[in-house]
Design an enzyme around this catalytic site. Structure first.
Site, PDB file in Angstrom:
ATOM      1  N   GLU A  24      18.562  82.658   4.895  1.00  0.00           N
ATOM      2  CA  GLU A  24      18.961  81.248   5.191  1.00  0.00           C
ATOM      3  C   GLU A  24      18.013  80.033   4.718  1.00  0.00           C
ATOM      4  O   GLU A  24      16.900  80.329   4.271  1.00  0.00           O
ATOM      5  CB  GLU A  24      18.810  80.786   6.859  1.00  0.00           C
ATOM      6  CG  GLU A  24      18.052  81.313   7.393  1.00  0.00           C
ATOM      7  CD  GLU A  24      17.556  80.947   8.677  1.00  0.00           C
ATOM      8  OE1 GLU A  24      17.582  79.808   9.117  1.00  0.00           O
ATOM      9  OE2 GLU A  24      17.055  81.688   9.699  1.00  0.00           O
ATOM     10  N   LYS A  85      19.942  70.144   9.320  1.00  0.00           N
ATOM     11  CA  LYS A  85      19.817  71.098   8.982  1.00  0.00           C
ATOM     12  C   LYS A  85      21.149  71.244   9.588  1.00  0.00           C
ATOM     13  O   LYS A  85      21.988  71.051  10.578  1.00  0.00           O
ATOM     14  CB  LYS A  85      19.162  71.638  11.079  1.00  0.00           C
ATOM     15  CG  LYS A  85      19.353  72.741  11.778  1.00  0.00           C
ATOM     16  CD  LYS A  85      18.339  72.425  13.054  1.00  0.00           C
ATOM     17  CE  LYS A  85      18.457  73.950  13.511  1.00  0.00           C
ATOM     18  NZ  LYS A  85      18.093  73.655  15.085  1.00  0.00           N
ATOM     19  N   ASP A 137      22.634  74.841  25.897  1.00  0.00           N
ATOM     20  CA  ASP A 137      22.160  74.213  24.273  1.00  0.00           C
ATOM     21  C   ASP A 137      21.815  75.354  24.715  1.00  0.00           C
ATOM     22  O   ASP A 137      21.233  76.269  24.764  1.00  0.00           O
ATOM     23  CB  ASP A 137      20.627  73.791  24.266  1.00  0.00           C
ATOM     24  CG  ASP A 137      19.975  73.958  23.674  1.00  0.00           C
ATOM     25  OD1 ASP A 137      20.987  74.334  22.043  1.00  0.00           O
ATOM     26  OD2 ASP A 137      18.869  73.062  22.964  1.00  0.00           O
ATOM     27  N   SER A 139      23.162  78.020  20.999  1.00  0.00           N
ATOM     28  CA  SER A 139      22.679  77.919  19.774  1.00  0.00           C
ATOM     29  C   SER A 139      24.657  78.782  18.749  1.00  0.00           C
ATOM     30  O   SER A 139      25.251  79.941  19.943  1.00  0.00           O
ATOM     31  CB  SER A 139      22.540  78.898  19.010  1.00  0.00           C
ATOM     32  OG  SER A 139      22.192  79.070  17.731  1.00  0.00           O
ATOM     33  N   ASP A 141      25.408  79.374  16.359  1.00  0.00           N
ATOM     34  CA  ASP A 141      24.673  80.869  15.981  1.00  0.00           C
ATOM     35  C   ASP A 141      25.199  82.575  16.425  1.00  0.00           C
ATOM     36  O   ASP A 141      26.152  83.198  16.366  1.00  0.00           O
ATOM     37  CB  ASP A 141      22.917  81.466  15.798  1.00  0.00           C
ATOM     38  CG  ASP A 141      22.432  80.858  14.594  1.00  0.00           C
ATOM     39  OD1 ASP A 141      23.092  79.945  14.307  1.00  0.00           O
ATOM     40  OD2 ASP A 141      20.756  80.698  14.870  1.00  0.00           O
ATOM     41  N   LYS A 158      14.199  84.740  19.575  1.00  0.00           N
ATOM     42  CA  LYS A 158      12.541  84.054  20.113  1.00  0.00           C
ATOM     43  C   LYS A 158      12.181  83.959  21.864  1.00  0.00           C
ATOM     44  O   LYS A 158      13.408  83.310  22.264  1.00  0.00           O
ATOM     45  CB  LYS A 158      12.427  82.694  19.602  1.00  0.00           C
ATOM     46  CG  LYS A 158      11.295  82.871  18.453  1.00  0.00           C
ATOM     47  CD  LYS A 158      11.111  81.257  18.086  1.00  0.00           C
ATOM     48  CE  LYS A 158      10.624  81.546  16.966  1.00  0.00           C
ATOM     49  NZ  LYS A 158      12.898  80.682  16.180  1.00  0.00           N
TER      50      LYS A 158
END
Ligand code: PSU
Ligand code: MN
Length: 307
Positions: A24, A85, A137, A139, A141, A158
């Site tokens: 990425e 982004k 919130d 992601s 992903d 994380k």
């Protein structure tokens, strides 16, 4: 319409059925400061080559989706200011107006799927943020892992995220979260934050087999391989926990939200750890690239066998 442009090196590898590992670019533009970001990007590519695979760093540059960047493109991107982004929602818009943007895990998976690349190595994936029950919130992903058939190697998620909630959402979406070589879910800078991973695998060949099996079963989506940071490079969770708490409070105080949250937290944690978080981050990305190359080589063997 040409959807993506492979670099000559990537085009050759793909045409020959050789192993390729996607990388990425948001980690370069939003995840690390200059010049460590460029050094990291170059080293990661080198590690993948040493592992017998071809690296394909992905980014949108002036409207073109590049799969594999030249040295010059990589340099430019690493120093560029104000780069977008890009995730699933904004990739097509950026390409339509000729913009430049770095790809997140989600957008990189989309590009990898298009190019027929089955393996992608990175640092950390996005997930469910702390306080998501208020902010919503989560992601993109996670959704992407449920849709695109790519094995993503990360150092877990994380600990700025809500790890148990992230695991729950992945399970709901039918995404296998597989710890590599240990029972605990790696927590990025730390090898563990005290959570068990739902699945464990110890062998790159089996990981490749699981991906092929998933496709054969008609299941969309990929797999998340959570590869622990090497022991010598880890920052124990007991050290990280108060720093993460401080950074999270600071983000709230400054009203940071949306896409800006992850880059803000990373920068703040970098300051609070006096740079130690960055060295750990670079070490874990390289470690993931190593495993990514191994899995890509195994996947190639399997694809060869089943072709
Ligand atoms: N984790 C990192 N560094 C990063 C990111 C995550 O350690 O740069 C980036 C990745 O590109 C990931 C994205 O896909 O942040 C997730 O952002 P969001 O939560 O806005 O979807
Ligand atoms: Mn988000």
């Amino acid at each position: 319409m040409t959807l993506y442009t492979p670099s000559p090196e990537v085009a050759t590898a793909l045409a020959a059925g050789k192993p390729v590992v996607a990388l990425e670019s948001t980690i370069i533009t939003h995840g690390m400061p200059w010049p460590q970001n460029l050094e990291m990007a170059q080293k990661v590519e080198e590690v993948i080559r040493q592992g017998g695979a071809t690296p394909a760093t992905i980014a949108v540059i002036e409207g073109t989706l590049h799969v594999g960047l030249t040295e010059e493109q990589l340099h430019k991107l690493a120093q560029a200011k104000g780069v977008a982004k890009l995730s699933r929602a904004d990739m097509a818009v950026c390409m339509a107006h000729g913009g430049t943007g770095a790809t997140t895990v989600a957008a990189t998976m989309i590009a990898a799927r298009l190019a027929g690349i089955g393996v992608f190595a990175t640092g950390g994936i996005g997930g469910v943020h702390k306080g998501a029950e208020q902010s919503f919130d989560i992601s993109a992903d996670l959704q992407e892992l449920a849709q695109s058939p790519v094995t993503v190697i990360a150092a877990g998620a994380k600990a700025i995220l809500d790890l148990p909630k992230t695991l729950e959402v992945l399970e709901t979406l039918g995404v296998p979260t597989i710890a590599f070589g240990q029972d605990d879910l790696p927590a990025f800078w730390s090898r563990s934050a005290g959570h068990k991973a739902p699945l464990r695998m110890d062998d790159p060949a089996q990981i490749a087999r699981a991906q092929v099996m998933r496709g054969a079963l008609g299941l969309p989506g990929g797999q998340l391989i959570a590869n622990p940071i090497p022991q010598a490079d880890e920052i124990p969770h007991a050290v990280m926990a108060p720093i993460i708490a401080q950074a999270t409070r600071d983000a709230q105080t400054h009203g940071i939200h949306g896409k800006a949250v992850t880059p803000y937290l990373l920068q703040r944690i970098y300051e609070l750890t006096e740079g130690r978080s960055l060295s750990a981050n670079i070490a874990l990305v390289l470690n993931n690239a190593r495993l990514g190359a191994q899995i890509a080589c195994e996947l190639c063997k399997l694809r060869g066998e089943t072709a």
